[in-house]
Scaffold this motif. Structure first.
Motif, short mmCIF file in Angstrom:
data_model
loop_
_atom_site.label_atom_id
_atom_site.label_comp_id
_atom_site.label_asym_id
_atom_site.label_seq_id
_atom_site.Cartn_x
_atom_site.Cartn_y
_atom_site.Cartn_z
N ARG A 14 15.44 -0.49 -3.40
CA ARG A 14 14.62 0.97 -3.76
C ARG A 14 14.64 0.97 -5.31
N THR A 15 13.81 0.44 -5.81
CA THR A 15 13.70 0.49 -7.40
C THR A 15 12.08 1.22 -7.66
N VAL A 16 11.47 1.45 -6.46
CA VAL A 16 10.07 2.01 -6.69
C VAL A 16 9.80 3.09 -5.96
N SER A 17 9.13 4.09 -6.91
CA SER A 17 8.93 5.64 -6.49
C SER A 17 7.97 5.56 -5.36
N TYR A 18 6.89 4.82 -5.34
CA TYR A 18 5.93 4.89 -4.22
C TYR A 18 5.55 3.59 -3.72
N VAL A 19 5.66 3.76 -2.51
CA VAL A 19 5.02 2.25 -1.55
C VAL A 19 3.69 2.92 -1.31
N LYS A 20 2.72 1.81 -1.55
CA LYS A 20 1.14 1.80 -1.25
C LYS A 20 0.39 1.16 -0.45
N ILE A 21 -0.14 1.61 0.62
CA ILE A 21 -1.25 0.74 1.66
C ILE A 21 -2.60 1.32 1.34
N THR A 22 -3.53 0.27 0.93
CA THR A 22 -4.72 0.95 0.58
C THR A 22 -5.71 0.29 1.44
N ALA A 23 -6.82 0.63 2.03
CA ALA A 23 -7.86 0.15 2.79
C ALA A 23 -9.31 0.51 2.19
N LYS A 24 -10.21 -0.51 2.18
CA LYS A 24 -11.29 -0.35 1.36
C LYS A 24 -12.50 0.73 2.61
N SER A 107 13.45 10.09 17.46
CA SER A 107 14.07 9.96 16.05
C SER A 107 12.77 9.73 15.10
N TYR A 108 11.33 9.84 15.34
CA TYR A 108 10.52 9.68 14.41
C TYR A 108 9.44 10.55 14.32
N VAL A 109 8.93 10.93 13.16
CA VAL A 109 7.80 11.55 12.83
C VAL A 109 6.48 10.50 13.04
N LYS A 110 5.48 10.93 13.96
CA LYS A 110 4.50 9.90 14.28
C LYS A 110 3.06 10.68 13.60
N ILE A 111 2.35 10.03 12.90
CA ILE A 111 1.08 10.53 12.53
C ILE A 111 0.03 9.59 13.15
N THR A 112 -1.00 10.07 13.76
CA THR A 112 -2.12 9.36 14.26
C THR A 112 -3.31 9.99 13.77
N ALA A 113 -4.16 8.71 13.27
CA ALA A 113 -5.62 9.21 12.56
C ALA A 113 -6.51 8.70 13.52
N LYS A 114 -7.55 9.35 14.04
CA LYS A 114 -8.66 8.80 14.71
C LYS A 114 -9.18 7.63 14.34
N LEU A 115 -9.25 7.44 12.86
CA LEU A 115 -9.96 6.22 12.28
C LEU A 115 -9.29 4.92 12.49
N GLY A 116 -8.12 4.81 13.54
CA GLY A 116 -7.38 3.78 13.75
C GLY A 116 -6.19 3.46 13.11
N LEU A 117 -5.32 4.52 12.84
CA LEU A 117 -3.89 4.52 11.90
C LEU A 117 -3.08 5.25 12.69
N ASP A 132 -6.00 -0.37 13.06
CA ASP A 132 -6.98 -1.09 14.09
C ASP A 132 -7.56 -2.28 13.32
N SER A 133 -7.94 -3.14 14.31
CA SER A 133 -8.61 -4.31 13.70
C SER A 133 -9.96 -4.42 13.12
N LYS A 134 -10.43 -3.25 12.89
CA LYS A 134 -11.55 -2.99 12.15
C LYS A 134 -11.27 -3.03 10.63
N PHE A 135 -9.77 -2.87 10.36
CA PHE A 135 -9.43 -3.00 8.98
C PHE A 135 -9.13 -4.30 8.27
N GLN A 136 -9.26 -5.28 9.29
CA GLN A 136 -8.67 -6.70 8.98
C GLN A 136 -9.55 -7.19 7.67
N ASN A 137 -8.68 -7.78 6.94
CA ASN A 137 -9.34 -8.39 5.70
C ASN A 137 -9.80 -7.36 4.65
#
Length: 553
Positions: A14-24, A107-117, A132-137
């Motif tokens: 835990r040394t990083v302030s933000y963890v990031k996942i980015t999709a094109k 015990s979880y907060v669940k966030i669902t987005a229609k785009l496939g997340l 979703d598999s459309k984000f592959q690669n």
């Protein structure tokens, strides 16, 4: 901390302030692990941020930022609240807007987005991101590039091998008012703890996991946890890694058993709930006591109600037996066995559900203005008659009959008046009330009030005469200024009446049912079949609006 996105697991401290996942395709997911997050004027302890790019109606690409800051204190103490930075306002969970749905599952907060997340966060040390598999690669970040190859191009890039801490440093982000601090790596050797970690992660509780999840990376992380914990004799330092191994086992289809004890990695639950390592995320509640029977999601860890109980989502008081469930109506809570009444119904709270019964709800048929008729089923029509007509009668020939004499009382055919009302009782007694207010019983004038075995006739005012019967029929006859009649029938007569007042079956479409059983299309053809005297001529159909004949129009 681990963020699973595929089958390869790695761990960074835990040394990083933000963890990031980015999709094109226009998706950014960020996780702040620091103690605080700056968001306008709001300080939040732990947060998840989601940025989505939408296509506008004019096909102009624009960036929409929707940040879901899910605060632990808010969710626990403020009735499941979430902060939406886009509007800087609190919303109640569950919440849906902009093709995003936020809900709480165990015990979880669940966030669902229609785009496939799908993002799941336990508000502590676990964040799941499913795409979703459309984000592959087409992704990058700590979760990798989603190309089906576990190592390339994350830890081997251009021929260079990256350490996990170096890979994590690539994706750290500074906050608006803070800069990530560098923490030097550890140099201690942790071979002594490896054997204990192997015993912990290959215990009987994880027997269903060994063929689903590789233990090597978890054993290594466990050993480092214990080595760097500051108290190497305490195996509880391995709890975070073991919890993550258990979660990933459940996500892969395994069934991890209970491995936490009061002395080892103990988890406490609020209210009367119990911690389970692998429970259904589809919680049975008072509002939906059979939700789990239709659940298709994999099991998760968290706090669950004991067997034989459901969560009381009405009063939020914890786990109760189904027969102790409360009910909700118009924002008001009702305890088991309590009732409320509404028009023609009484509803009782039974096992969290409303059980309603029909009450004796009378219906009224009226003949006003000498021509305007409203049936028991509230079908309104106009008929200008010139005869004695059956207003209402029971299909049983021995029951009551109500007749009305409608006559012309003006210079035109559309000026008609109600001249008298006749009630024929089941005992064949004939009661006639004339427009003058006189009452005749079997052709004999009678003074009011008049009390007989099954019929009571009285005049509560100079305007009305009331005929009350013991068989669920009441006539309210207006005398002044013009004669009008209101026929009130109890529910015992439902679907048992016929005549100009209809058949009292809650269906307006068949109120024009004739004496022969056919349903006519016009008021004239229908009413002509209910004449009480064969010598009266039929009323001709007229499509002219009566009010158009008035000189005032």
């Amino acid at each position: 901390v681990t963020i699973p996105f595929g089958q390869f697991n790695f761990f960074i401290e835990r040394t990083v302030s933000y963890v990031k996942i980015t999709a094109k395709l226009g998706l950014v997911v960020m996780w702040n692990e620091d103690d605080s997050l700056w968001s306008g004027n709001i300080n939040v302890s732990g947060s998840v941020g989601i940025w989505l790019r939408h296509e506008s109606l004019t096909s102009r690409r624009r960036q929409e930022s929707l940040t879901s800051q899910l605060r632990h204190e808010s969710l626990r103490k403020q009735e499941n609240m979430a902060i939406l930075q886009r509007h800087e306002s609190l919303v109640t969970i569950p919440f849906g807007q902009f093709n995003i749905f936020i809900e709480r599952t165990v015990s979880y907060v669940k966030i669902t987005a229609k785009l496939g997340l799908v993002v799941m966060w336990n508000e502590d040390d676990s964040l799941w991101v499913e795409l979703d598999s459309k984000f592959q690669n087409q992704t990058c970040g700590l979760c990798g590039d989603f190309n089906g190859v576990q190592i390339y191009d994350e830890f081997i890039s251009h021929g260079d091998h990256l350490k996990t801490i170096d890979y994590g440093d690539i994706w750290k982000m500074n906050g608006p008012t803070e800069t990530c601090t560098e923490i030097p790596g550890h140099t201690e050797q942790c071979e002594e703890q490896t054997e204990l970690c192997e015993q912990l992660l290959t215990s009987l509780a994880f027997s269903s996991c060994k063929d689903l999840i590789a233990t090597d990376s978890f054993i290594k992380a466990c050993a480092e946890d214990m080595c760097h914990c500051g108290n190497s004799s305490s195996s509880s330092c391995a709890c975070p890694t073991m919890s993550e191994y258990s979660r990933q086992c459940a996500h892969a289809g395994g069934k991890p058993q209970e491995w936490k004890t009061d002395q080892f990695c103990m988890k406490t639950c609020p209210l009367s709930m119990q911690y389970q390592e692998c429970g259904s995320p589809c919680t049975d509640t008072c509002s939906n006591p059979k939700r789990n029977q239709h659940c298709e999601e994999h099991c998760t860890d968290g706090c669950f109600c004991p067997a034989g109980t459901v969560f009381d989502d009405i009063t939020q008081t914890g786990c109760v037996a189904v027969n102790q469930c409360s009910c909700l109506h118009n924002g008001q809570t009702y305890q088991p066995g309590q009732s409320f009444s509404r028009t023609c119904h009484e509803c009782t709270c039974i096992q969290g559900q409303w059980s309603c019964v029909d009450l004796d709800c009378p219906a009224t048929c009226s003949i006003v203005g000498g021509s305007h008729i409203t049936t028991y089923d509230e079908k309104a029509y106009t008929f200008h008659g010139d005869c004695s007509y059956v207003l209402s009668k029971q299909t049983n020939k021995t029951a009551f009959t109500v007749l009305g004499d409608i006559v012309k009382c003006g210079k035109t055919d559309v000026e008609t008046c109600l001249r008298s009302v006749t009630l024929v009782t089941p005992e064949s007694m004939i009661i006639v009330i004339e427009a003058s207010g006189k009452v005749f019983v079997n052709k004999m004038f009678s003074q009011l009030p008049l009390f007989m075995a099954d019929v009571k006739i009285f005049q509560p005012s100079t305007f009305y005469i009331v005929v009350h019967t013991s068989y669920g029929l009441r006539l309210e006859v207006q005398i002044t200024p013009i004669m009008q009649v209101y026929i009130v029938a109890s529910s015992s007569h439902k679907e048992k009446t016929q005549g100009l007042c209809g058949d009292f079956n809650s269906i307006q479409a068949d109120d024009f049912r004739t004496i022969n059983g056919l349903v006519e299309g016009t008021a004239e053809s229908f009413a002509n079949t209910w004449k009480n005297k064969a010598s009266c001529p039929d009323v001709a159909q007229s499509f002219e609006i009566p009010c158009s004949l008035s000189v005032e129009n």
